[in-house]
Design a protein around this motif. Sequence first.
Motif, PDB file in Angstrom:
ATOM      1  N   GLU A 177       6.028  -1.015  -8.576  1.00  0.00           N
ATOM      2  CA  GLU A 177       7.391  -1.595  -8.988  1.00  0.00           C
ATOM      3  C   GLU A 177       7.692  -0.223  -9.748  1.00  0.00           C
ATOM      4  OE1 GLU A 177       7.911  -5.844  -9.254  1.00  0.00           O
ATOM      5  OE2 GLU A 177       6.413  -5.357 -11.114  1.00  0.00           O
ATOM      6  N   GLU A 178       6.477   0.571 -10.676  1.00  0.00           N
ATOM      7  CA  GLU A 178       7.308   2.273 -11.496  1.00  0.00           C
ATOM      8  C   GLU A 178       7.467   2.645 -10.980  1.00  0.00           C
ATOM      9  OE1 GLU A 178       3.852   0.828 -15.122  1.00  0.00           O
ATOM     10  OE2 GLU A 178       4.167   2.722 -13.443  1.00  0.00           O
ATOM     11  N   ASN A 179       7.095   2.853  -9.076  1.00  0.00           N
ATOM     12  CA  ASN A 179       7.045   4.330  -8.337  1.00  0.00           C
ATOM     13  C   ASN A 179       8.534   4.389  -8.095  1.00  0.00           C
ATOM     14  OD1 ASN A 179       5.557   6.211  -9.297  1.00  0.00           O
ATOM     15  ND2 ASN A 179       4.233   5.564  -7.647  1.00  0.00           N
ATOM     16  N   PHE A 180       8.417   2.510  -6.855  1.00  0.00           N
ATOM     17  CA  PHE A 180      10.077   2.098  -6.598  1.00  0.00           C
ATOM     18  C   PHE A 180      11.002   2.292  -7.784  1.00  0.00           C
ATOM     19  CE2 PHE A 180      13.298  -0.686  -5.040  1.00  0.00           C
ATOM     20  CZ  PHE A 180      13.587  -0.494  -3.874  1.00  0.00           C
ATOM     21  N   HIS A 231       0.618  -1.217  -0.482  1.00  0.00           N
ATOM     22  CA  HIS A 231      -0.302  -0.057  -0.325  1.00  0.00           C
ATOM     23  C   HIS A 231       1.132   1.219  -0.030  1.00  0.00           C
ATOM     24  CE1 HIS A 231      -3.195  -2.847   1.399  1.00  0.00           C
ATOM     25  NE2 HIS A 231      -3.532  -1.641   1.338  1.00  0.00           N
ATOM     26  N   ASN A 232       0.218   2.467  -0.628  1.00  0.00           N
ATOM     27  CA  ASN A 232       0.809   4.031   0.123  1.00  0.00           C
ATOM     28  C   ASN A 232       1.905   3.769  -1.294  1.00  0.00           C
ATOM     29  OD1 ASN A 232      -0.486   4.016   2.225  1.00  0.00           O
ATOM     30  ND2 ASN A 232       1.270   2.501   2.891  1.00  0.00           N
ATOM     31  N   PHE A 233       2.421   3.018  -1.743  1.00  0.00           N
ATOM     32  CA  PHE A 233       3.312   3.785  -3.042  1.00  0.00           C
ATOM     33  C   PHE A 233       3.352   3.451  -4.479  1.00  0.00           C
ATOM     34  CE2 PHE A 233       5.864   2.813   0.558  1.00  0.00           C
ATOM     35  CZ  PHE A 233       6.782   3.843   0.534  1.00  0.00           C
ATOM     36  N   GLY A 234       1.427   3.398  -5.081  1.00  0.00           N
ATOM     37  CA  GLY A 234       1.140   3.679  -6.070  1.00  0.00           C
ATOM     38  C   GLY A 234       0.916   4.160  -6.769  1.00  0.00           C
ATOM     39  N   PHE A 243      14.073  -3.412   1.110  1.00  0.00           N
ATOM     40  CA  PHE A 243      12.144  -2.844   0.552  1.00  0.00           C
ATOM     41  C   PHE A 243      11.572  -3.937  -0.185  1.00  0.00           C
ATOM     42  CE2 PHE A 243      15.799  -0.051   0.533  1.00  0.00           C
ATOM     43  CZ  PHE A 243      15.836   0.904   1.862  1.00  0.00           C
ATOM     44  N   ASP A 244      10.443  -3.961  -0.063  1.00  0.00           N
ATOM     45  CA  ASP A 244       9.791  -6.174  -0.753  1.00  0.00           C
ATOM     46  C   ASP A 244       8.715  -4.901  -1.843  1.00  0.00           C
ATOM     47  OD1 ASP A 244       8.789  -8.332   0.021  1.00  0.00           O
ATOM     48  OD2 ASP A 244       7.119  -7.779   0.383  1.00  0.00           O
ATOM     49  N   LEU A 245       8.489  -5.937  -2.606  1.00  0.00           N
ATOM     50  CA  LEU A 245       7.106  -5.145  -3.781  1.00  0.00           C
ATOM     51  C   LEU A 245       6.969  -6.877  -4.026  1.00  0.00           C
ATOM     52  CD1 LEU A 245      10.038  -2.969  -4.705  1.00  0.00           C
ATOM     53  CD2 LEU A 245       7.510  -2.482  -4.923  1.00  0.00           C
ATOM     54  N   ALA A 246       5.694  -6.675  -5.543  1.00  0.00           N
ATOM     55  CA  ALA A 246       5.416  -7.767  -5.987  1.00  0.00           C
ATOM     56  C   ALA A 246       5.212  -6.831  -6.874  1.00  0.00           C
ATOM     57  CB  ALA A 246       4.461  -8.257  -5.331  1.00  0.00           C
ATOM     58  N   ASN A 247       4.350  -8.017  -8.073  1.00  0.00           N
ATOM     59  CA  ASN A 247       4.142  -7.389  -9.677  1.00  0.00           C
ATOM     60  C   ASN A 247       2.899  -6.640  -9.071  1.00  0.00           C
ATOM     61  OD1 ASN A 247       2.390  -9.806  -8.983  1.00  0.00           O
ATOM     62  ND2 ASN A 247       2.909 -10.662 -11.053  1.00  0.00           N
ATOM     63  N   ASN A 248       2.289  -7.613  -8.422  1.00  0.00           N
ATOM     64  CA  ASN A 248       0.155  -6.507  -8.222  1.00  0.00           C
ATOM     65  C   ASN A 248       0.690  -5.239  -7.372  1.00  0.00           C
ATOM     66  OD1 ASN A 248       0.813  -8.255  -6.275  1.00  0.00           O
ATOM     67  ND2 ASN A 248      -1.046  -9.184  -6.160  1.00  0.00           N
ATOM     68  N   TYR A 249       1.408  -5.090  -6.678  1.00  0.00           N
ATOM     69  CA  TYR A 249       1.419  -3.983  -5.582  1.00  0.00           C
ATOM     70  C   TYR A 249       0.964  -2.513  -6.412  1.00  0.00           C
ATOM     71  CZ  TYR A 249       3.442  -7.061  -2.318  1.00  0.00           C
ATOM     72  OH  TYR A 249       3.680  -7.877  -1.401  1.00  0.00           O
ATOM     73  N   GLY A 250      -0.166  -1.865  -6.820  1.00  0.00           N
ATOM     74  CA  GLY A 250      -0.658  -0.181  -7.143  1.00  0.00           C
ATOM     75  C   GLY A 250      -1.441   0.318  -5.391  1.00  0.00           C
ATOM     76  N   PRO A 251      -2.334   0.994  -6.163  1.00  0.00           N
ATOM     77  CA  PRO A 251      -2.765   0.741  -7.446  1.00  0.00           C
ATOM     78  C   PRO A 251      -2.315   1.545  -8.227  1.00  0.00           C
ATOM     79  CG  PRO A 251      -4.387   1.405  -5.913  1.00  0.00           C
ATOM     80  CD  PRO A 251      -3.383   1.255  -5.064  1.00  0.00           C
ATOM     81  N   PRO A 252      -2.753   1.404  -9.443  1.00  0.00           N
ATOM     82  CA  PRO A 252      -3.001   0.263 -10.359  1.00  0.00           C
ATOM     83  C   PRO A 252      -1.876  -0.919  -9.880  1.00  0.00           C
ATOM     84  CG  PRO A 252      -2.161   1.240 -11.949  1.00  0.00           C
ATOM     85  CD  PRO A 252      -2.173   2.702  -9.940  1.00  0.00           C
ATOM     86  N   LEU A 275      10.716  -1.365 -12.209  1.00  0.00           N
ATOM     87  CA  LEU A 275      11.988  -1.517 -11.474  1.00  0.00           C
ATOM     88  C   LEU A 275      12.714  -0.765 -12.231  1.00  0.00           C
ATOM     89  CD1 LEU A 275      11.157  -5.017  -9.344  1.00  0.00           C
ATOM     90  CD2 LEU A 275      11.077  -2.235  -8.682  1.00  0.00           C
ATOM     91  N   ASN A 276      13.003  -0.832 -13.535  1.00  0.00           N
ATOM     92  CA  ASN A 276      15.018  -0.297 -14.248  1.00  0.00           C
ATOM     93  C   ASN A 276      15.538  -0.982 -13.565  1.00  0.00           C
ATOM     94  OD1 ASN A 276      15.686   1.309 -16.459  1.00  0.00           O
ATOM     95  ND2 ASN A 276      15.411   2.923 -14.667  1.00  0.00           N
ATOM     96  N   LEU A 277      15.554  -2.622 -13.852  1.00  0.00           N
ATOM     97  CA  LEU A 277      16.616  -2.761 -13.066  1.00  0.00           C
ATOM     98  C   LEU A 277      17.091  -4.205 -13.706  1.00  0.00           C
ATOM     99  CD1 LEU A 277      16.198  -3.552  -8.731  1.00  0.00           C
ATOM    100  CD2 LEU A 277      16.862  -1.759  -9.707  1.00  0.00           C
ATOM    101  N   ASP A 278      18.241  -5.094 -13.404  1.00  0.00           N
ATOM    102  CA  ASP A 278      19.068  -5.607 -14.101  1.00  0.00           C
ATOM    103  C   ASP A 278      18.391  -7.369 -13.914  1.00  0.00           C
ATOM    104  OD1 ASP A 278      20.050  -4.302 -15.917  1.00  0.00           O
ATOM    105  OD2 ASP A 278      21.929  -4.287 -15.195  1.00  0.00           O
ATOM    106  N   TYR A 279      18.298  -7.304 -12.167  1.00  0.00           N
ATOM    107  CA  TYR A 279      18.141  -8.174 -11.516  1.00  0.00           C
ATOM    108  C   TYR A 279      17.445  -7.570  -9.959  1.00  0.00           C
ATOM    109  CZ  TYR A 279      22.056  -6.908  -8.191  1.00  0.00           C
ATOM    110  OH  TYR A 279      22.610  -6.048  -7.577  1.00  0.00           O
ATOM    111  N   VAL A 280      16.259  -9.092  -9.037  1.00  0.00           N
ATOM    112  CA  VAL A 280      16.192  -8.792  -7.740  1.00  0.00           C
ATOM    113  C   VAL A 280      16.721  -9.215  -7.150  1.00  0.00           C
ATOM    114  CG1 VAL A 280      13.824  -7.458  -8.900  1.00  0.00           C
ATOM    115  CG2 VAL A 280      14.332 -10.057  -8.506  1.00  0.00           C
TER     116      VAL A 280
END
Length: 329
Positions: free
Chosen positions: A74-77, A34-37, A60-69, A127-132
């Motif tokens: 992941e995009e904001n992070f 929550h809070n980062f969509g 810092f923990d994310l998942a594909n579906n965190y948002g909304p939307p 995420l604009n990353l090469d790896y997690v």
Amino acid sequence: MSYTPNSSRYSEMQYRRCGKSGLKLSAISLGLWHNFGHVDQLENCSDILKLAFDRGITHFDLANNYGPPPGSAEENFGRLLKRDFSGYRDEMIISTKAGYTMWDGPYGDWGSKKYLVSSLDQSLKRLNLDYVDIFYHHRPDPETPLEETMAALDLVVRQGKALYVGISNYQPIEAARAIQLLKEFGTPCIIHQPKYSMYERWIEDGLLDLLGNEGVGCIPFSPLAQGMLTDKYLKGIPSDSRAAKAHGALQENQITEERLVQLNQLNAIAESRGQKLAQMALSWILRDDRITSVLVGASKPEQLADSLACLSNTTFSKTELDQIENILM
Ligand SMILES: NC(=O)c1ccc[n+]([C@@H]2O[C@H](COP(=O)([O-])OP(=O)(O)OC[C@H]3O[C@@H](n4cnc5c(N)ncnc54)[C@H](OP(=O)(O)O)[C@@H]3O)[C@@H](O)[C@H]2O)c1
């Protein structure tokens, strides 16, 4: 103005080994469910992340579906990582997951190799990353053979898209099989992410023993029961709280009269320990050394600062533990 992290950020945080792996995690980790969509204010997200990093939080923990939307956390992070934290990637442990519904059709959900590998590719772009650092299977899939799901985790590590893998929401029997399979593949399961709090105790019935014996770390999520185990609902439902938000996963009707009686009693014990209720709820989880880290959420930097203060008192007397049990019974 560009951000310069606090130079003494590693002096007060505790770092705990993740099972028997080489990886240590900060005792408090920050989750972006929550809070980062895109529905949230980007500058508030930035302030929370900076506070976290300044205070020694590395995970810092994310998942594909965190948002909304879905996908927007992941995009904001990814955007903030580039703007505020460039140069600090190697000081961070960034995780993501796949396992819940992400896109339409048969390949956007559950646990097939097709879904997990494509989802991680999408996450890395956002995420604009090469790896997690850690990639999780988010929940068990009753239809896909576990061998296939675990083979997908092994594959992404061999592809260099993830350094470590973990599982989430797996019950003890399925967790034991997953851990065994990953061991056979040569890509150990280093962490399990279960729901655990004073209000959610299932991991005490076998899972914690399994993880302790297997040398797998444990990072409980929703340790504050989404904000219930704090003093915020003691005098009603604040308009800016998760329970009041249309997209919040906490429902108003979960804050019952019975809960409020318990919360007031727990709050009194917290006060006698010189803590706030949120701090005691987090300390109570960290009292067990099989717990690697506690995964908190925060809607404001001040909340995270408040939660971090739990680290100054993570031991409980037998009397305190008994009093807490009596209230929760
Ligand atoms: N693996 C899974 O299936 C799964 C599922 C859920 C979550 N997770 C992970 O776990 C993370 C944490 O979950 P969660 O957000 O439910 O955790 P939580 O820590 O139980 O709840 C966080 C919420 O509690 C309130 N809060 C936090 N600190 C506070 C304080 N000191 N005083 C008063 N209120 C406070 C805030 O709510 P308000 O918004 O009301 O201010 C905050 O958004 C997620 O971000 C995600 O990374 C994983």
